[in-house]
Design a protein around this motif. Sequence first.
Motif, mmCIF file in Angstrom:
data_model
loop_
_atom_site.group_PDB
_atom_site.id
_atom_site.type_symbol
_atom_site.label_atom_id
_atom_site.label_comp_id
_atom_site.label_asym_id
_atom_site.label_seq_id
_atom_site.Cartn_x
_atom_site.Cartn_y
_atom_site.Cartn_z
ATOM 1 N N GLY A 43 0.854 -1.162 -0.064
ATOM 2 C CA GLY A 43 0.047 0.276 -0.191
ATOM 3 C C GLY A 43 0.623 1.480 -0.098
ATOM 4 N N GLY A 44 1.753 1.152 0.736
ATOM 5 C CA GLY A 44 2.569 2.677 0.576
ATOM 6 C C GLY A 44 1.796 4.136 1.183
ATOM 7 N N GLY A 136 9.046 5.446 -3.580
ATOM 8 C CA GLY A 136 8.446 6.242 -3.534
ATOM 9 C C GLY A 136 9.197 7.796 -2.858
ATOM 10 N N VAL A 137 8.822 8.624 -2.731
ATOM 11 C CA VAL A 137 8.655 9.750 -2.353
ATOM 12 C C VAL A 137 8.408 10.171 -1.187
ATOM 13 C CG1 VAL A 137 8.972 12.144 -2.937
ATOM 14 C CG2 VAL A 137 8.937 9.999 -4.619
ATOM 15 N N LEU A 138 7.536 9.858 -0.274
ATOM 16 C CA LEU A 138 6.550 10.682 0.709
ATOM 17 C C LEU A 138 6.642 9.380 1.575
ATOM 18 C CD1 LEU A 138 4.296 13.130 -0.731
ATOM 19 C CD2 LEU A 138 7.037 13.598 -0.294
ATOM 20 N N ASN A 386 9.289 6.509 -9.690
ATOM 21 C CA ASN A 386 8.879 7.976 -9.324
ATOM 22 C C ASN A 386 10.061 8.362 -8.541
ATOM 23 O OD1 ASN A 386 6.151 8.211 -10.068
ATOM 24 N ND2 ASN A 386 5.458 6.509 -8.432
ATOM 25 N N GLY A 387 11.669 8.333 -9.107
ATOM 26 C CA GLY A 387 12.969 8.777 -8.426
ATOM 27 C C GLY A 387 13.049 9.829 -8.921
ATOM 28 N N PRO A 388 14.259 10.630 -8.595
ATOM 29 C CA PRO A 388 14.360 12.079 -8.539
ATOM 30 C C PRO A 388 14.172 12.626 -10.011
ATOM 31 C CG PRO A 388 16.321 10.854 -7.159
ATOM 32 C CD PRO A 388 15.696 9.941 -8.553
#
Length: 486
Positions: A43-44, A136-138, A386-388
């Motif tokens: 789910g992240g 993921g990022v967040l 969804n990298g930098p």
Amino acid sequence: MTQQQDTRTIIIGAGMAGILAAIKLLEQGKTNFCVYEKADRIGGTWRDNTYPGLTCDVPSHSYTYSFEPNPNWTRTMPPGAEIQAYFENVVEKYGLAPYLRFGEEVTRLDFIDGRWQLQTISGRRDEADFVVAATGVLHHPRLPNINGMERFKGELFHSARWDHSVPLDGKRIAVVGTGSTGVQIVSALAGRASHLCHYQRSPQWIMPVINTPFSEEERAAWRRDPALLKRLQHDPELEANIERFSVAITEPDSEAMQQIEMIVQQNLEQSVRDPALREKLRPNYRAACKRLIYADTFYEAVQRDNVEVVIEDVTQIEETGIRSPNGELREFDIIVLATGFQADRFMRPMTITGRNGNTLENAWAQRPTAYMAVSIPDFPNLFMLNGPNGPVGNFSLIEIAEQQWHYIQQLMDKVEQGECREICASETALAQFDEARIAAAKRSIFGSGCQSWYLDAQGVPATWPWSRSHFKACMQRPDFSAYEQH
């Protein structure tokens, strides 16, 4: 390596992007892969965030895998629990359970003799030809360093670690932070708290949205007619609006940006009756400089008699509440830190060592960066979803991840078809990409003069600075001359 040889892939993270990568491998008939997930279920961000009012600000039928439309969304903007349930259903439908390893946080990756060696926090070891980082990022909460925070006698927690054992009704609640999360929590709790105080370091522009519920008749029609549901996923009007928005971001003086500014200004003027509160809620920067907030009831919520908006940085917490710089003490039962995430962490704190002993910390000493947001020089056969520098804006990250996977698969094909054993972006390609990206980013609306989580340590916007259509075009086929192949 020949096309017939079986390559192994490690996927890190069982959120939206990791699930996507696993399904795409199965679609190609590949079963020699594993998904490592640090938590106890998939789910992240939709697993971690369960706060009251949690809603996706991308329309539900857009925030859906292209190959798995969902006729059962209940609203235009889906609540978080529905999104989590959607991903859980997808995992079950596509039979991903045998490939998932829960409670296995990856602690290190080492590129040795042409393969990636992995170790998890439990001591498990694995090795693979490819690593797909879908971390993921967040996902690393940003906890502010507020003096006296540990002395608070009430309940205090980050929005991404919501304590559902804490009763909310009739309580005195402080919400610290004014991104989408803070706005959603305030909107949800304004009618439940005895007193609610929203601490904003700086106010946000609010884009009005109507979160229309879907009727049972509509959902029944979508279940009967898959073609109708498919058309809804690619609604031409929505597609045009998203493209206009991406143009507005990259061209701050465009007519598209002027229209956005007009809408958010009118929303503030027409929605907030009290002139003093209206000015308190008026940002001193341009619309969309920070990530644009989509909300339907926020302005209504902050005009309630039991809600107070305080425009100041929280610097002092005491046993009973928050003390303002002017000496005023506001007492609370609950303090919620809606203070966002460490958006520059990505795969870290993993220790990652690529070719020639180069570490990720060294490669990212100045700022996190990746060629086309996918590949890092000296880290062969490691690719990021969804990298930098990817398009982390008001777009569907599912769409972005699907386009990135199409690109990544073509890089993997080079190895699987025996054309090379290792592939990664060259230093020259990344340098040229970054030079162009940084120049464009500084000209974008994100570089127009505000503080936001989009900015890197040097104050440069870290997001994709060009249009959505340009990103899509870039993802169609890699420029293989930008890649080192050994």
